[in-house]
Design a protein around this motif. Structure first.
Motif, PDB file in Angstrom:
ATOM      1  N   UNK A  69       0.819  -0.989  -0.117  1.00  0.00           N
ATOM      2  CA  UNK A  69      -0.302  -0.008  -0.004  1.00  0.00           C
ATOM      3  C   UNK A  69       0.811   1.441   0.240  1.00  0.00           C
ATOM      4  N   UNK A  70       2.186   1.161   0.605  1.00  0.00           N
ATOM      5  CA  UNK A  70       3.156   1.960   0.622  1.00  0.00           C
ATOM      6  C   UNK A  70       3.476   2.131  -0.167  1.00  0.00           C
ATOM      7  N   UNK A  71       3.910   1.318  -1.635  1.00  0.00           N
ATOM      8  CA  UNK A  71       4.058   1.564  -2.665  1.00  0.00           C
ATOM      9  C   UNK A  71       3.096   2.352  -4.224  1.00  0.00           C
ATOM     10  N   UNK A  72       2.158   2.293  -3.565  1.00  0.00           N
ATOM     11  CA  UNK A  72       0.570   2.071  -3.909  1.00  0.00           C
ATOM     12  C   UNK A  72       0.766   3.866  -4.210  1.00  0.00           C
ATOM     13  N   UNK A  73       0.624   4.362  -2.808  1.00  0.00           N
ATOM     14  CA  UNK A  73       0.816   5.767  -2.370  1.00  0.00           C
ATOM     15  C   UNK A  73       1.774   6.286  -2.872  1.00  0.00           C
ATOM     16  N   UNK A 114      -6.988   1.483   1.845  1.00  0.00           N
ATOM     17  CA  UNK A 114      -6.052   0.811   2.681  1.00  0.00           C
ATOM     18  C   UNK A 114      -5.108   0.996   3.183  1.00  0.00           C
ATOM     19  N   UNK A 115      -5.176   2.421   3.245  1.00  0.00           N
ATOM     20  CA  UNK A 115      -3.962   3.351   4.398  1.00  0.00           C
ATOM     21  C   UNK A 115      -4.312   3.403   5.500  1.00  0.00           C
ATOM     22  N   UNK A 400       5.200   7.649   3.580  1.00  0.00           N
ATOM     23  CA  UNK A 400       4.473   7.369   1.608  1.00  0.00           C
ATOM     24  C   UNK A 400       2.972   8.528   1.518  1.00  0.00           C
ATOM     25  N   UNK A 401       2.062   8.070   2.258  1.00  0.00           N
ATOM     26  CA  UNK A 401       0.483   8.384   2.379  1.00  0.00           C
ATOM     27  C   UNK A 401       0.442  10.215   2.158  1.00  0.00           C
ATOM     28  N   UNK A 402       2.529  10.584   2.953  1.00  0.00           N
ATOM     29  CA  UNK A 402       1.673  12.046   2.524  1.00  0.00           C
ATOM     30  C   UNK A 402       3.078  12.907   1.906  1.00  0.00           C
ATOM     31  N   UNK A 421      -7.593  12.341  -0.116  1.00  0.00           N
ATOM     32  CA  UNK A 421      -6.246  12.821  -0.149  1.00  0.00           C
ATOM     33  C   UNK A 421      -6.732  14.458  -0.509  1.00  0.00           C
ATOM     34  N   UNK A 422      -7.917  14.981  -1.178  1.00  0.00           N
ATOM     35  CA  UNK A 422      -7.928  16.301  -1.150  1.00  0.00           C
ATOM     36  C   UNK A 422      -8.944  16.840  -0.321  1.00  0.00           C
ATOM     37  N   UNK A 423      -9.567  15.697   0.613  1.00  0.00           N
ATOM     38  CA  UNK A 423     -10.080  16.672   1.990  1.00  0.00           C
ATOM     39  C   UNK A 423      -9.669  16.703   3.233  1.00  0.00           C
ATOM     40  N   UNK A 424      -8.204  17.360   2.669  1.00  0.00           N
ATOM     41  CA  UNK A 424      -7.832  17.468   4.600  1.00  0.00           C
ATOM     42  C   UNK A 424      -8.251  18.680   4.834  1.00  0.00           C
TER      43      UNK A 424
END
Length: 492
Positions: A69-73, A114-115, A400-402, A421-424
């Motif tokens: 999942x980190x690689x996907x992010x 998944x994150x 990776x998520x950030x 990711x755009x709702x923070x």
């Protein structure tokens, strides 16, 4: 009319199936790569066949899923940018019709889901499952450990929800915010993930500048430096003399029981370090001219150019933030991809942006393990415990998520954030975004200035031969310590 409706439904069905297949194949590749990486570092002594082996194996599978999942992010923004450019260049190509906005949005939503799952469920479960032994008085076994793990997860969830509830009540006192406190799915999880994202952004802000300056040292250790005003034969000869002296001291101590233990271990460690230095010098001596005089400068120039371009883009983004409101990072709900290029110079700029994103990620990982407080998490080949692997996977997942949020906040790319990711919440705060950009530019510049001034000073001392003063002092101290030990032996 009914036939048209059936045809549309069939097209939607086939499109959904195609998207699921593409997502599954991409994740399968990431999972296999992640499994190979973890297997490379996992301690081999954990492969015994018993109850603990089953627990370790389950924890390893969960860690592999998290690393995938980190690689996907990490690949989210690069994949979205290159897909946008491909669709712009080949809009009518039949073989890339599967590459559409629905697939890109689906990937962003899956990575976000998944994150959250890995960060709040799977990784805590893996850690508690690994440390569990079953409740006192209960029958030992896998079921008892699973029961204890779920109880610990439930208590941890209550604790986190309570902390978020109290923090939200203290920050927002209006009626709408008080009503949203009782909405678990629409308020708690997005708010909690927004806080984790902010923490990940701050961690990236702390690790990336350090990693950028550290990358020069890492590349210098991997590559062969040019030989300038150095006599490698003389250095190898001195190292060989030191190695022979230490070997004679160790041979003399083998029959002396008083010096067994710490002293002998210290000498063995010193001998190993000297042998490593001799191997490095011999490698530098055997290296070809193009490797010493061409490859090393090119790699250093690439690193310097990447860092300079990153700082320049951040400086330009600061100006845009002060002048134009549209420079603020924001989310997008539009599913149309390939309508317009978000790069001024087209494909070339898109490629540069992707390279800079990977450079930022690698620098952040290098900087993370370079910080003193995180050095204990550094993985060792074939000798890393599962607890350390869990800590590494959680850290890399947060970084990776950030990364997509950081890349958009710093102005590395103009591609809008998709999905959750755009709702923070903090992305809409002008002062937080501006301060983030200023801190990154200032801290990166200071780290590079400190790195290069210290490197130039060391090279000048080495070229002038003044670095041997420390060597002579350390040799004098070692000889005085040796005489003191010999005197103490004679006294005894």
């Amino acid at each position: 009319m009914e036939e048209d409706d059936v045809t549309i439904r069939e097209q939607n069905f086939h499109s959904q199936v195609r998207e699921y297949i593409v997502c599954f194949l991409l994740f399968a590749v990431l999972y296999i790569v992640s499994y190979c990486i973890i297997s490379l570092y996992k301690r081999k002594s954990d492969d015994q066949e018993d109850e603990d082996a089953i627990v370790n194996r389950i924890s390893m599978y969960l860690c592999t899923f998290t690393l995938a999942v980190s690689g996907g992010a990490v690949l989210l923004l690069p994949f979205s940018i290159i897909s946008n450019e491909i669709l712009l260049s080949l809009p009518k190509n039949y073989y890339i019709q599967w590459l559409n906005g629905s697939l890109i949005h689906g990937l962003w939503n899956l990575v976000s889901l998944f994150s959250n799952l890995c960060l709040f469920v799977l990784m805590p479960f893996a850690y508690f499952f690994l440390e569990s032994e079953g409740f006192a008085g209960s029958k030992k076994g896998i079921k008892a450990r699973v029961l204890e793990t779920f109880v610990m997860l439930f208590l941890l969830g209550l604790l986190i929800l309570g902390i978020v509830w109290v923090a939200s009540a203290l920050i927002d006192n209006d009626a709408a915010s008080m009503e949203s406190l009782y909405d678990l799915w629409e308020f708690y999880l997005p708010y909690l993930y927004s806080c984790i994202s902010l923490m990940g952004g701050l961690l990236l802000l702390m690790c990336t500048p350090v990693g950028m300056s550290r990358m020069f040292t890492v590349m210098g250790q991997l590559l062969v430096k040019p030989t300038i005003l150095e006599d490698l034969d003389e250095q190898i000869y001195c190292i060989q003399l030191q190695e022979e002296a230490l070997e004679r001291r160790l041979n003399g101590m083998m029959s002396n029981s008083y010096l067994h233990g710490n002293s002998q271990h210290h000498l063995y460690k010193e001998l190993e370090n000297i042998r490593n230095q001799r191997n490095k010098l011999e490698r530098r001596k055997k290296a070809s001219a193009w490797e010493k005089n061409l490859l090393y400068p090119i790699v250093m120039m690439i690193l310097l150019a990447g860092t300079a371009i990153s700082v320049l883009l951040v400086a330009l983004n600061i100006v845009y933030l002060l002048v134009d409101e549209t420079a603020m990072p924001k989310g997008s709900t539009e599913r149309d991809i390939g309508n317009a290029s978000l790069s001024t110079f087209g494909v070339a700029q898109a490629v540069i942006e992707i390279i800079l994103m990977f450079y930022l990620m690698v620098s952040s990982v290098v900087g993370f393990y370079s910080l003193r407080i995180f050095q204990e998490l550094t993985p060792i080949k074939d000798d890393t415990t599962m607890t350390t692997i869990i800590g590494c996977c959680v850290s890399i997942l947060v970084l990776s998520s950030a990364l997509p949020v950081m890349s958009r906040t710093l102005g590395i790319t103009r591609f809008d954030l998709l999905g959750d990711f755009g709702r923070f919440n903090w992305l809409g705060n002008f002062y937080i975004v501006l301060s983030y950009n200023l801190l990154f530019a200032v801290v990166t510049t200071l780290c590079l200035v400190r790195k290069f001034t210290s490197a130039v000073r060391e090279e000048l001392l080495k070229a002038l031969g003044l670095d041997k003063l420390n060597l002579s002092n350390s040799t004098t101290d070692a000889e005085s310590g040796k005489h003191a030990v010999n005197g103490h032996q004679k006294t005894l």
